[in-house]
Design a protein around this motif. Sequence first.
Motif, PDB file in Angstrom:
ATOM      1  N   LEU A   1      -4.186  -6.960  -6.237  1.00 23.26           N
ATOM      2  CA  LEU A   1      -4.802  -6.316  -5.370  1.00 23.26           C
ATOM      3  C   LEU A   1      -5.932  -6.923  -4.739  1.00 23.26           C
ATOM      4  CD1 LEU A   1      -4.174  -2.676  -6.303  1.00 23.26           C
ATOM      5  CD2 LEU A   1      -1.993  -4.183  -5.007  1.00 23.26           C
ATOM      6  N   GLY A   2      -6.014  -6.826  -3.537  1.00 24.08           N
ATOM      7  CA  GLY A   2      -7.645  -7.157  -3.344  1.00 24.08           C
ATOM      8  C   GLY A   2      -8.289  -5.230  -2.644  1.00 24.08           C
ATOM      9  N   TYR A  29      -3.920  -4.687   0.202  1.00 23.03           N
ATOM     10  CA  TYR A  29      -3.213  -3.552  -1.167  1.00 23.03           C
ATOM     11  C   TYR A  29      -1.611  -4.532  -0.434  1.00 23.03           C
ATOM     12  CZ  TYR A  29      -7.112  -0.368  -1.987  1.00 23.03           C
ATOM     13  OH  TYR A  29      -8.747   0.037  -2.387  1.00 23.03           O
ATOM     14  N   ASP A  30      -1.276  -4.822  -1.645  1.00 23.64           N
ATOM     15  CA  ASP A  30       0.256  -4.762  -1.614  1.00 23.64           C
ATOM     16  C   ASP A  30       0.793  -3.648  -2.778  1.00 23.64           C
ATOM     17  OD1 ASP A  30      -0.039  -4.971  -4.497  1.00 23.64           O
ATOM     18  OD2 ASP A  30      -0.413  -7.156  -4.303  1.00 23.64           O
ATOM     19  N   HIS A  44      -8.510   3.967  -7.540  1.00 24.99           N
ATOM     20  CA  HIS A  44      -7.271   2.868  -6.415  1.00 24.99           C
ATOM     21  C   HIS A  44      -6.083   3.877  -6.139  1.00 24.99           C
ATOM     22  CE1 HIS A  44     -10.497  -0.272  -5.297  1.00 24.99           C
ATOM     23  NE2 HIS A  44     -10.479  -0.491  -6.305  1.00 24.99           N
ATOM     24  N   TYR A  45      -5.966   4.750  -7.019  1.00 28.18           N
ATOM     25  CA  TYR A  45      -4.493   4.797  -7.242  1.00 28.18           C
ATOM     26  C   TYR A  45      -4.583   5.783  -6.707  1.00 28.18           C
ATOM     27  CZ  TYR A  45       0.055   7.164  -8.870  1.00 28.18           C
ATOM     28  OH  TYR A  45       1.075   7.425  -8.527  1.00 28.18           O
ATOM     29  N   LEU A  57      -0.959   4.166   3.733  1.00 21.89           N
ATOM     30  CA  LEU A  57      -0.768   3.320   2.178  1.00 21.89           C
ATOM     31  C   LEU A  57       1.149   4.508   2.062  1.00 21.89           C
ATOM     32  CD1 LEU A  57      -3.705   2.986   0.252  1.00 21.89           C
ATOM     33  CD2 LEU A  57      -2.297   1.413   1.370  1.00 21.89           C
ATOM     34  N   THR A  58       1.044   5.420   1.654  1.00 19.78           N
ATOM     35  CA  THR A  58       2.370   6.086   1.227  1.00 19.78           C
ATOM     36  C   THR A  58       3.042   5.938   2.373  1.00 19.78           C
ATOM     37  OG1 THR A  58       0.693   7.727   0.954  1.00 19.78           O
ATOM     38  CG2 THR A  58       2.880   8.767   1.001  1.00 19.78           C
ATOM     39  N   GLU A  59       3.331   5.753   3.534  1.00 15.98           N
ATOM     40  CA  GLU A  59       4.654   5.181   4.294  1.00 15.98           C
ATOM     41  C   GLU A  59       4.392   3.438   4.012  1.00 15.98           C
ATOM     42  OE1 GLU A  59       2.646   6.554   8.477  1.00 15.98           O
ATOM     43  OE2 GLU A  59       3.200   8.072   7.781  1.00 15.98           O
ATOM     44  N   LYS A  60       3.835   3.002   3.402  1.00 18.94           N
ATOM     45  CA  LYS A  60       3.799   1.641   4.100  1.00 18.94           C
ATOM     46  C   LYS A  60       4.367   1.670   1.928  1.00 18.94           C
ATOM     47  CE  LYS A  60       1.356  -3.407   4.421  1.00 18.94           C
ATOM     48  NZ  LYS A  60       0.545  -3.460   4.700  1.00 18.94           N
ATOM     49  N   TYR A  61       3.992   2.578   1.133  1.00 24.37           N
ATOM     50  CA  TYR A  61       4.890   1.994  -0.108  1.00 24.37           C
ATOM     51  C   TYR A  61       5.600   3.271  -0.671  1.00 24.37           C
ATOM     52  CZ  TYR A  61       2.099  -1.987   0.425  1.00 24.37           C
ATOM     53  OH  TYR A  61       0.977  -2.820   0.941  1.00 24.37           O
TER      54      TYR A  61
END
Length: 266
Positions: free
Chosen positions: A2-3, A9-10, A172-173, A182-186
């Motif tokens: 992770l960056g 974030y990935d 971070h989590y 982030l939730t929509e992306k992952y």
Amino acid sequence: MLGLNNKQYDENIKNIPSDDSYPMVSILFSKNNGIGVNALSLTILDLINKGQIKCDIELDDSYEVGKKLTPQDMEVMKSMTLRIANKGELKTSETSAIHLLKNMNKNKKFNLKFMAKQSNNSSIANKFEKDYNEFVKALKNENGFNDKNYKDILLNAKLTDKGKELKKEWKHYKEYLKSKDLTEKYPPESVLENSTQVIYGSCFDIEKDVLKIRENNTPLTDFIDKDGYKLLNIIFNNALLNVTEKRKGDGIFYGVNDKYTIPGGG
């Protein structure tokens, strides 16, 4: 992976940093690294999620408890029924939690309003404290936790270098759990993962924020939607505050916070 510094974030951001149990995650990354009644509440959430405790709610709309319990809160609690249906092998702490609920409510089936009123009864509260201490003992034994040391993460009540790094990963989590983008992306890839993420939100006291950007599609998430986690903490705190027997030993009441006055008390 992770960056982390530049916030790039990935998909790995949605992976939990460790396999520590829900209560231990909450304990390790709380302010005092101590056991509170939320450890018991988190165990019950997990049992609901596993179907070991059935949850029936007769309330459609979302609900949020304020800073002081009201008669309306009590009616909401009346609509939330738990039924112990445990089958199969359980951890000792889970068995202790179920035993505690049975003793407190004198039944396998009960609503939160009844349990709240029971917590005002000093004899019930005294028994609750004994059962709660057995739960705490079981939780410690299962995890090799002695208040000051835990794995290679906690040493002499302080986080080790590895513990500090792990805490950063959990932060971070936590950021992922709260982030709509982030939730929509992952997004969670299953109903189970969705519920699991909501329980992790409870570990950090952000469960309602986490649920707002996830599906309410299980008995567990519906319980959270009605502020069930907070209500459990209130009830259990109230029981400890109504203990009248003097403790033998260290005399510590674990996790007692400001008291909510529960109507219908003795």
